[in-house]
Design an enzyme around this catalytic site. Structure first.
Site, mmCIF file in Angstrom:
data_model
loop_
_atom_site.group_PDB
_atom_site.id
_atom_site.type_symbol
_atom_site.label_atom_id
_atom_site.label_comp_id
_atom_site.label_asym_id
_atom_site.label_seq_id
_atom_site.Cartn_x
_atom_site.Cartn_y
_atom_site.Cartn_z
ATOM 1 N N GLU A 244 79.720 80.728 30.948
ATOM 2 C CA GLU A 244 78.581 81.416 31.564
ATOM 3 C C GLU A 244 78.113 82.517 30.624
ATOM 4 O OE1 GLU A 244 75.525 82.546 33.291
ATOM 5 O OE2 GLU A 244 76.581 80.892 34.279
ATOM 6 N N CYS B 191 77.146 75.786 32.384
ATOM 7 C CA CYS B 191 76.480 76.953 32.996
ATOM 8 C C CYS B 191 77.149 77.160 34.350
ATOM 9 C CB CYS B 191 74.987 76.688 33.178
ATOM 10 S SG CYS B 191 74.188 75.937 31.734
ATOM 11 N N ALA B 192 78.363 77.720 34.338
ATOM 12 C CA ALA B 192 79.284 77.547 35.464
ATOM 13 C C ALA B 192 79.132 78.529 36.626
ATOM 14 C CB ALA B 192 80.726 77.579 34.963
ATOM 15 N N ALA B 193 78.579 79.732 36.407
ATOM 16 C CA ALA B 193 78.514 80.717 37.502
ATOM 17 C C ALA B 193 77.552 80.236 38.599
ATOM 18 C CB ALA B 193 78.043 82.062 36.953
ATOM 19 N N GLY C 247 80.998 77.576 42.133
ATOM 20 C CA GLY C 247 81.208 76.588 43.200
ATOM 21 C C GLY C 247 81.482 75.190 42.676
ATOM 22 N N ASP D 85 76.626 81.322 24.314
ATOM 23 C CA ASP D 85 75.290 80.761 24.533
ATOM 24 C C ASP D 85 75.478 79.244 24.601
ATOM 25 O OD1 ASP D 85 72.750 79.647 24.263
ATOM 26 O OD2 ASP D 85 72.037 81.246 22.954
ATOM 27 N N CYS E 22 68.471 73.167 41.000
ATOM 28 C CA CYS E 22 68.169 73.323 42.430
ATOM 29 C C CYS E 22 66.679 73.614 42.614
ATOM 30 C CB CYS E 22 69.041 74.399 43.062
ATOM 31 S SG CYS E 22 69.051 75.952 42.166
ATOM 32 N N ASP F 38 74.665 72.310 34.885
ATOM 33 C CA ASP F 38 73.960 72.778 36.080
ATOM 34 C C ASP F 38 73.036 73.895 35.590
ATOM 35 O OD1 ASP F 38 73.429 72.903 38.887
ATOM 36 O OD2 ASP F 38 74.655 74.704 38.991
#
Length: 339
Positions: free
Chosen positions: A164, A141-143, A146, A195, A267, A213
């Site tokens: 993504e 889930c790269a976007a 960073g 997906d 996060c 992430d």
């Protein structure tokens, strides 16, 4: 930067108005129960954006003479101690205790940026992954990109797959990679819009390392939702996130080679999206085991504040004054055999 008391009060009032009361009330109920005494100081930091700090991750692919001395002049110091078992020489990140942000650099086609501004805690999942040269790596889930950029500061993967699902965020990811990574290396990177729950089926046992992430209830940004109706909707949908997170994790495990490891991060402070997801994974999948991360907590304890009482394979960074990093949850698992 520090504001004079009068201005500080004015800024405080201005920012205070933007806090979404519906979200704060929800967090108040949930986190005072989950975090106990730690919640009040965390709440103070989350609701005080003028106290937030930003780290500066240097880009090893861009020459920037004088940048490090300029950072030093402004009170920045290396964020991660050299004593960490995994800290590649090219990985350079700077922080300072004073709040504020180093000037951002605009995207310029054909020109690499010299540094990436980010929450220093978001680098912990990358360091926990311990990527080595030549490994096949998936950022599920790269976007916005960073962590992908940070992985490439650590090592040169044999193959690097950045995925993504969301169309808008995927374009953001592509632009980030273009801004930081030179063309020869970009050719080693695959950016897809799959997906994430299906990648394990599509590419079983293909990767040495996987970073998940996961999409989560982002505590920092949710607190400042301008639209109360949208905030109510988000809070209702929040319950469904842990199911999505578990499915992404299961897909990541499927995509891993036996002996490979995965890092899961969010996060949010929410236990339902953090420990509960990992515990469900450990109890429902026989071919996975937890990996001790206590070395990391010890190594970076000067820079980060952690919630006590966590299991050895997980960390939860709590923002506090002068160390306003996080929230960031990190857990590490290893695949021990084929599914």
């Amino acid at each position: 930067f520090f504001l004079p008391p009068k201005l500080e009060k004015k800024a405080e009032g201005k920012l205070q108005k933007q806090i979404c009361q519906v979200v704060l009330d929800h967090f108040e109920r949930q986190y005072s129960a989950e975090l106990g005494d730690a919640w009040s100081s965390v709440r103070d930091m989350l609701t005080s954006p003028w106290c937030w700090q930003h780290a500066v991750l240097l880009n090893r692919f861009s020459q920037s003479p004088g940048l490090e001395s300029s950072l030093a002049e402004q009170g920045y110091h290396p964020a991660f101690p050299a004593v960490l078992p995994y800290l590649p020489a090219a990985f350079r990140c700077y922080t300072r205790t004073a709040p504020g942000r180093f000037p951002a650099q605009k995207h310029q086609p054909g020109r690499l940026k010299e540094y990436y501004l980010l929450n220093a805690a978001s680098l912990l999942p990358v360091l926990a992954l311990e990527v080595k040269d030549g490994e096949d790596v998936l950022d599920l889930c790269a976007a916005p990109g960073g962590k992908s950029v940070a992985i490439l500061q650590c090592a040169c993967p044999g193959h690097f797959h950045c995925n993504e699902y969301d169309d808008l965020r995927s374009r953001w990811l592509e632009q980030t990679i273009e801004s930081f990574i030179p063309d020869p290396l970009i050719n080693l990177i695959t950016v897809s819009k799959l997906d994430g729950r299906q990648i394990g089926d599509l590419q079983p046992e293909f990767y040495d390392k996987v970073l998940v992430d996961a999409p989560c209830s982002n505590d920092r940004s949710w607190l400042f939702s301008a639209d109360p109706q949208q905030a109510v909707l988000r809070l209702m949908q929040r319950k469904e996130l842990s199911s999505l997170q578990f499915q992404l994790l299961r897909s990541a495990l499927q995509a891993l080679r036996p002996g490979g490891s995965l890092v899961y991060s969010t996060c949010t402070l929410s236990r339902a999206e953090n420990s509960d997801v990992i515990n469900l994974m450990l109890s429902s999948c026989r071919n996975v085991m937890p990996v001790d991360l206590s070395w990391m907590a010890r190594g970076v304890s000067q820079e980060f504040s952690f919630l006590s009482g966590m299991q050895q394979h997980e960390l939860l960074v709590l923002p506090e004054k002068g160390r306003a990093w996080g929230p960031m949850y990190v857990a590490k698992l290893k695949k021990v055999s084929s599914t």
